[in-house]
Design an enzyme around this catalytic site. Structure first.
Site, PDB file in Angstrom:
ATOM      1  N   THR A 113     -39.469  34.885  52.447  1.00  0.00           N
ATOM      2  CA  THR A 113     -38.450  33.830  52.486  1.00  0.00           C
ATOM      3  C   THR A 113     -38.814  32.709  53.447  1.00  0.00           C
ATOM      4  O   THR A 113     -38.273  31.600  53.343  1.00  0.00           O
ATOM      5  CB  THR A 113     -37.085  34.404  52.908  1.00  0.00           C
ATOM      6  OG1 THR A 113     -37.173  34.938  54.242  1.00  0.00           O
ATOM      7  CG2 THR A 113     -36.651  35.506  51.947  1.00  0.00           C
ATOM      8  N   CYS A 170     -35.052  35.810  61.948  1.00  0.00           N
ATOM      9  CA  CYS A 170     -33.714  36.298  62.247  1.00  0.00           C
ATOM     10  C   CYS A 170     -33.666  37.038  63.575  1.00  0.00           C
ATOM     11  O   CYS A 170     -34.690  37.435  64.128  1.00  0.00           O
ATOM     12  CB  CYS A 170     -33.240  37.268  61.158  1.00  0.00           C
ATOM     13  SG  CYS A 170     -33.268  36.615  59.481  1.00  0.00           S
ATOM     14  N   CYS A 196     -29.081  40.535  62.485  1.00  0.00           N
ATOM     15  CA  CYS A 196     -28.741  39.705  61.326  1.00  0.00           C
ATOM     16  C   CYS A 196     -28.195  40.569  60.184  1.00  0.00           C
ATOM     17  O   CYS A 196     -28.730  41.638  59.882  1.00  0.00           O
ATOM     18  CB  CYS A 196     -29.964  38.936  60.841  1.00  0.00           C
ATOM     19  SG  CYS A 196     -29.604  37.821  59.457  1.00  0.00           S
ATOM     20  N   ARG A 215     -29.580  40.550  53.835  1.00  0.00           N
ATOM     21  CA  ARG A 215     -30.130  41.679  53.079  1.00  0.00           C
ATOM     22  C   ARG A 215     -31.462  42.113  53.679  1.00  0.00           C
ATOM     23  O   ARG A 215     -32.332  41.271  53.932  1.00  0.00           O
ATOM     24  CB  ARG A 215     -30.313  41.270  51.627  1.00  0.00           C
ATOM     25  CG  ARG A 215     -30.859  42.371  50.724  1.00  0.00           C
ATOM     26  CD  ARG A 215     -30.990  41.845  49.310  1.00  0.00           C
ATOM     27  NE  ARG A 215     -31.562  42.841  48.423  1.00  0.00           N
ATOM     28  CZ  ARG A 215     -31.814  42.650  47.139  1.00  0.00           C
ATOM     29  NH1 ARG A 215     -31.523  41.464  46.598  1.00  0.00           N
ATOM     30  NH2 ARG A 215     -32.337  43.611  46.398  1.00  0.00           N
ATOM     31  N   ARG A 243     -38.657  29.202  59.512  1.00  0.00           N
ATOM     32  CA  ARG A 243     -37.480  28.379  59.793  1.00  0.00           C
ATOM     33  C   ARG A 243     -36.311  29.302  60.137  1.00  0.00           C
ATOM     34  O   ARG A 243     -36.282  30.472  59.724  1.00  0.00           O
ATOM     35  CB  ARG A 243     -37.134  27.499  58.599  1.00  0.00           C
ATOM     36  CG  ARG A 243     -36.770  28.250  57.336  1.00  0.00           C
ATOM     37  CD  ARG A 243     -36.566  27.324  56.153  1.00  0.00           C
ATOM     38  NE  ARG A 243     -36.120  28.043  54.967  1.00  0.00           N
ATOM     39  CZ  ARG A 243     -36.924  28.677  54.133  1.00  0.00           C
ATOM     40  NH1 ARG A 243     -38.230  28.675  54.363  1.00  0.00           N
ATOM     41  NH2 ARG A 243     -36.439  29.318  53.076  1.00  0.00           N
ATOM     42  N   CYS A 289     -32.872  31.340  60.247  1.00  0.00           N
ATOM     43  CA  CYS A 289     -31.936  31.895  59.275  1.00  0.00           C
ATOM     44  C   CYS A 289     -30.588  31.194  59.439  1.00  0.00           C
ATOM     45  O   CYS A 289     -30.076  31.078  60.547  1.00  0.00           O
ATOM     46  CB  CYS A 289     -31.784  33.400  59.509  1.00  0.00           C
ATOM     47  SG  CYS A 289     -30.436  34.170  58.586  1.00  0.00           S
ATOM     48  N   CYS A 335     -27.769  33.804  60.975  1.00  0.00           N
ATOM     49  CA  CYS A 335     -27.730  34.297  62.357  1.00  0.00           C
ATOM     50  C   CYS A 335     -28.309  33.331  63.373  1.00  0.00           C
ATOM     51  O   CYS A 335     -28.237  33.587  64.572  1.00  0.00           O
ATOM     52  CB  CYS A 335     -28.449  35.640  62.463  1.00  0.00           C
ATOM     53  SG  CYS A 335     -30.248  35.533  62.262  1.00  0.00           S
TER      54      CYS A 335
END
Length: 378
Positions: A55, A59, A63, A66, A88, A90, A93
């Protein structure tokens, strides 16, 4: 960003420590971090951050997003290190905490890289960041380990070395890199490239490289090192061909075969590497003397961050270094890696999951990957 020049940035991609108020604190072990993520443990927030390569986000341990597959996780000591590595925040969170400041710092670092040959002042950089000069100086050094000026000098040194390798005169290389002073660059260059600029341009004339040849679980291997670190680690069929290859890589250096009693560190390094190859011991964290183009260095630096047992495609590597269209160039950089195993180009595969190429043979590539995956599973 250049690890050899600043060391900090690539260390941030693979370090196991956390910098707090000038002190370096250890991160939890990988097992503990994975356990904290599975439990969404809020008490672990701030001790480390994790990125998800599928992704591109990072995090906190707590967090509620999923869960990602374990093989897709990367661990970082700070927000800065995660962002420097290309992840980058999240949105769930990491909505506001520290992000604007980090974004500004990364933008300042990239501006310095793009304008390294110009005269940049702390005041101008501070205006760009919306901070006072003293504040920028403090938080830039806290985040990246060096001041903005030292970072600019490091980038200039990278350009200077590349200019020398391309055959430019020392004087032309000095001024094209933005140093503007012959006396100043000699002090900087000698410290950063381990020899005077003329010697570097001459292919290492006068430089001494020690080497050893040992039989490993994957065949005969030669390892060579300068006073900065390992510059050559390659497999071969016999010692003569390996030494010939070493001479071709460093034609003007003095090569010295080192018995263990004369160079115990090099012998110990070779033994540690063989234990990694044959018995799945951790890959030894040895000093490296990497030499290549700016792009090759960027690829090799990223390869050092790929976790043992993991494998990425050439296109994934290209995307992670912000060069998504440079897939062939990434493959070429892997093929030109002269420090086998220690710079793990064997962890890069074709997009369809097949092994692809490996300059020391696909059987060795397969064996290295199988050993690492077995070790991680165990």
């Amino acid at each position: 960003m250049n690890r050899q020049a600043t060391r900090m940035l690539a260390e941030a991609m693979g370090t196991t420590s956390l910098r707090i108020k000038g002190h370096v604190m250890p991160m939890p072990s990988e097992h503990e971090m994975r356990k904290a993520i599975a439990a969404r443990d809020k008490s672990s927030d701030g001790q480390f951050f994790y990125g998800v390569i599928t992704t591109g986000v990072f995090c906190k341990p707590s967090c509620s997003a999923r869960p990602a597959k374990p093989k897709h996780l990367r661990f970082f000591p700070t927000i800065e290190s995660a962002m420097v590595a290309g992840f980058r925040p999240c949105k769930r969170c990491q909505q506001t905490e520290g992000i604007p400041r980090v974004t500004r710092l990364v933008e300042i670092a990239r501006h310095i890289e793009e304008h390294a040959d110009e005269q940049l002042t702390l005041a101008n950089l501070a205006d760009m960041a919306g901070l006072s000069p003293s504040r920028l100086q403090k938080i830039f050094k806290e985040a990246f380990g060096v001041s903005p000026k030292a970072y600019q000098d490091a980038v200039r040194m990278r350009h200077f070395k590349q200019s020398l390798k391309e055959g430019n005169s020392v004087t032309d290389a000095i001024f094209s890199s933005g140093f503007g002073s012959i006396s100043r660059v000699y002090g900087e260059a000698t410290r950063n490239i381990g020899m005077t600029p003329k010697v570097y341009r001459a292919g290492g004339t006068g430089e001494i490289i020690n080497y050893v040849c040992r039989t490993t679980a994957l065949g005969l291997m030669a390892m060579a090192a300068t006073d900065k670190g390992v510059c050559f680690a390659q497999f071969g069929d016999d010692e003569t061909s390996l030494v010939t290859h070493l001479k071709a890589e460093f034609p003007n250096a003095e090569l010295i075969a080192s018995p263990a009693q004369d160079d115990p560190e090099l012998d110990a390094w070779m033994e540690a590497l063989d234990l990694h190859i044959s018995k799945g011991a951790p890959r030894p964290d040895l000093p490296l003397d990497m030499r290549g183009t700016a792009f090759q260095m960027k690829v090799w630096q990223f390869l050092l961050s790929i976790r043992e047992g993991d494998a990425l495609s050439y296109s994934e590597v290209a995307a992670r270094i912000d060069k998504p269209k440079a897939v062939r160039a990434v493959a070429s950089a892997c093929a030109k890696n002269r420090i086998g195993v220690l710079i793990p180009c064997h962890r890069v595969l074709r997009g369809d999951g097949s092994l692809g190429g490996y300059r020391w043979g696909l059987d060795r590539k397969r064996a290295l990957l199988d050993t690492e995956r077995k070790h991680r599973t165990d």
